[in-house]
Design a protein around this motif. Structure first.
Motif, mmCIF file in Angstrom:
data_model
loop_
_atom_site.group_PDB
_atom_site.id
_atom_site.type_symbol
_atom_site.label_atom_id
_atom_site.label_comp_id
_atom_site.label_asym_id
_atom_site.label_seq_id
_atom_site.Cartn_x
_atom_site.Cartn_y
_atom_site.Cartn_z
ATOM 1 N N ASP A 162 0.829 -1.212 0.000
ATOM 2 C CA ASP A 162 0.000 0.000 0.000
ATOM 3 C C ASP A 162 0.858 1.256 0.000
ATOM 4 O O ASP A 162 0.577 2.217 -0.731
ATOM 5 C CB ASP A 162 -0.939 0.026 1.216
ATOM 6 N N GLN A 163 1.912 1.254 0.799
ATOM 7 C CA GLN A 163 2.811 2.404 0.839
ATOM 8 C C GLN A 163 3.507 2.590 -0.500
ATOM 9 O O GLN A 163 3.659 3.714 -0.979
ATOM 10 C CB GLN A 163 3.857 2.224 1.943
ATOM 11 N N LEU A 164 3.928 1.475 -1.099
ATOM 12 C CA LEU A 164 4.586 1.557 -2.405
ATOM 13 C C LEU A 164 3.610 2.073 -3.459
ATOM 14 O O LEU A 164 3.991 2.862 -4.326
ATOM 15 C CB LEU A 164 5.131 0.189 -2.812
ATOM 16 N N GLY A 165 2.365 1.627 -3.395
ATOM 17 C CA GLY A 165 1.362 2.100 -4.344
ATOM 18 C C GLY A 165 1.122 3.591 -4.218
ATOM 19 O O GLY A 165 1.003 4.297 -5.229
ATOM 20 N N ASP A 166 1.066 4.077 -2.982
ATOM 21 C CA ASP A 166 0.882 5.512 -2.754
ATOM 22 C C ASP A 166 2.070 6.307 -3.285
ATOM 23 O O ASP A 166 1.909 7.362 -3.909
ATOM 24 C CB ASP A 166 0.697 5.804 -1.264
ATOM 25 N N GLN A 167 3.257 5.788 -3.032
ATOM 26 C CA GLN A 167 4.457 6.475 -3.502
ATOM 27 C C GLN A 167 4.523 6.466 -5.029
ATOM 28 O O GLN A 167 4.917 7.457 -5.647
ATOM 29 C CB GLN A 167 5.696 5.817 -2.907
ATOM 30 N N LEU A 168 4.110 5.370 -5.628
ATOM 31 C CA LEU A 168 4.090 5.273 -7.091
ATOM 32 C C LEU A 168 3.124 6.298 -7.680
ATOM 33 O O LEU A 168 3.441 6.971 -8.660
ATOM 34 C CB LEU A 168 3.692 3.856 -7.519
ATOM 35 N N LEU A 169 1.971 6.435 -7.059
ATOM 36 C CA LEU A 169 0.985 7.413 -7.532
ATOM 37 C C LEU A 169 1.540 8.835 -7.445
ATOM 38 O O LEU A 169 1.400 9.616 -8.396
ATOM 39 C CB LEU A 169 -0.302 7.290 -6.715
ATOM 40 N N SER A 170 2.188 9.169 -6.345
ATOM 41 C CA SER A 170 2.733 10.524 -6.206
ATOM 42 C C SER A 170 3.867 10.771 -7.205
ATOM 43 O O SER A 170 4.001 11.878 -7.729
ATOM 44 C CB SER A 170 3.197 10.784 -4.782
ATOM 45 N N LEU A 171 4.670 9.741 -7.490
ATOM 46 C CA LEU A 171 5.738 9.901 -8.475
ATOM 47 C C LEU A 171 5.174 10.086 -9.883
ATOM 48 O O LEU A 171 5.710 10.863 -10.674
ATOM 49 C CB LEU A 171 6.680 8.697 -8.451
ATOM 50 N N LYS A 172 4.091 9.393 -10.192
ATOM 51 C CA LYS A 172 3.477 9.554 -11.509
ATOM 52 C C LYS A 172 2.894 10.955 -11.663
ATOM 53 O O LYS A 172 2.962 11.548 -12.745
ATOM 54 C CB LYS A 172 2.413 8.491 -11.742
ATOM 55 N N LYS A 173 2.346 11.501 -10.574
ATOM 56 C CA LYS A 173 1.846 12.879 -10.615
ATOM 57 C C LYS A 173 3.000 13.852 -10.826
ATOM 58 O O LYS A 173 2.890 14.803 -11.599
ATOM 59 C CB LYS A 173 1.110 13.221 -9.321
ATOM 60 N N MET A 229 10.889 24.366 -16.869
ATOM 61 C CA MET A 229 11.610 23.390 -16.070
ATOM 62 C C MET A 229 12.949 23.940 -15.610
ATOM 63 O O MET A 229 13.724 24.476 -16.392
ATOM 64 C CB MET A 229 11.818 22.117 -16.878
ATOM 65 N N GLU A 230 13.218 23.782 -14.307
ATOM 66 C CA GLU A 230 14.487 24.217 -13.736
ATOM 67 C C GLU A 230 15.389 23.036 -13.432
ATOM 68 O O GLU A 230 16.580 23.084 -13.679
ATOM 69 C CB GLU A 230 14.237 25.013 -12.457
ATOM 70 N N LYS A 231 14.823 21.970 -12.897
ATOM 71 C CA LYS A 231 15.604 20.795 -12.500
ATOM 72 C C LYS A 231 15.423 19.690 -13.531
ATOM 73 O O LYS A 231 14.641 18.773 -13.353
ATOM 74 C CB LYS A 231 15.166 20.303 -11.126
ATOM 75 N N THR A 232 16.174 19.765 -14.601
ATOM 76 C CA THR A 232 16.006 18.799 -15.685
ATOM 77 C C THR A 232 16.443 17.392 -15.279
ATOM 78 O O THR A 232 15.911 16.413 -15.805
ATOM 79 C CB THR A 232 16.807 19.229 -16.921
ATOM 80 N N HIS A 233 17.358 17.270 -14.351
ATOM 81 C CA HIS A 233 17.822 15.954 -13.912
ATOM 82 C C HIS A 233 16.739 15.172 -13.180
ATOM 83 O O HIS A 233 16.789 13.950 -13.099
ATOM 84 C CB HIS A 233 19.042 16.097 -13.004
ATOM 85 N N ARG A 234 15.758 15.880 -12.661
ATOM 86 C CA ARG A 234 14.698 15.238 -11.874
ATOM 87 C C ARG A 234 13.845 14.296 -12.726
ATOM 88 O O ARG A 234 13.304 13.312 -12.212
ATOM 89 C CB ARG A 234 13.829 16.326 -11.230
ATOM 90 N N VAL A 235 13.741 14.549 -14.023
ATOM 91 C CA VAL A 235 12.937 13.704 -14.916
ATOM 92 C C VAL A 235 13.478 12.275 -14.899
ATOM 93 O O VAL A 235 12.720 11.320 -14.735
ATOM 94 C CB VAL A 235 12.943 14.272 -16.356
ATOM 95 N N LYS A 266 13.290 6.547 -12.998
ATOM 96 C CA LYS A 266 13.971 5.385 -12.420
ATOM 97 C C LYS A 266 13.319 4.948 -11.115
ATOM 98 O O LYS A 266 13.222 3.751 -10.837
ATOM 99 C CB LYS A 266 15.449 5.686 -12.212
ATOM 100 N N ASP A 267 12.860 5.909 -10.306
ATOM 101 C CA ASP A 267 12.155 5.563 -9.072
ATOM 102 C C ASP A 267 10.845 4.842 -9.380
ATOM 103 O O ASP A 267 10.476 3.887 -8.691
ATOM 104 C CB ASP A 267 11.880 6.806 -8.225
ATOM 105 N N ILE A 268 10.138 5.282 -10.410
ATOM 106 C CA ILE A 268 8.899 4.618 -10.816
ATOM 107 C C ILE A 268 9.204 3.178 -11.230
ATOM 108 O O ILE A 268 8.492 2.244 -10.852
ATOM 109 C CB ILE A 268 8.207 5.394 -11.956
ATOM 110 N N ALA A 269 10.273 2.979 -11.970
ATOM 111 C CA ALA A 269 10.657 1.634 -12.402
ATOM 112 C C ALA A 269 11.020 0.753 -11.206
ATOM 113 O O ALA A 269 10.620 -0.414 -11.144
ATOM 114 C CB ALA A 269 11.824 1.715 -13.373
#
Length: 65
Positions: free
Chosen positions: A13-24, A38-44, A49-52
């Motif tokens: 459940d925690q991973l699912g919530d984190q995945l949803l926030s990363l997708k947003k 965009m200011e922080k291009t490295h964040r993309v 990678k975090d989503i993966a």
């Protein structure tokens, strides 16, 4: 960037919530890139990678149960 050991200790459940926030966040970053704000291009790449990582862990946990 999220460490894999930290992710493994979380529930599905925690991973699912984190995945949803990363997708947003990924959506917002894409929107910023399209509008030229965009200011922080490295964040993309980090978010992608975090989503993966989280998707892989969720798949592992689902197949184990």
């Amino acid at each position: 960037m999220t460490k894999i050991a930290d992710l493994r200790s979380q529930t599905t459940d925690q991973l699912g919530d984190q995945l949803l926030s990363l997708k947003k966040e990924q959506f917002n970053l894409r929107f910023q890139a399209a509008t030229g704000q965009m200011e922080k291009t490295h964040r993309v790449g980090e978010v992608r990678k975090d989503i993966a990582r989280i998707s892989t862990l969720l798949r592992e946990k689902r197949s184990a149960s």
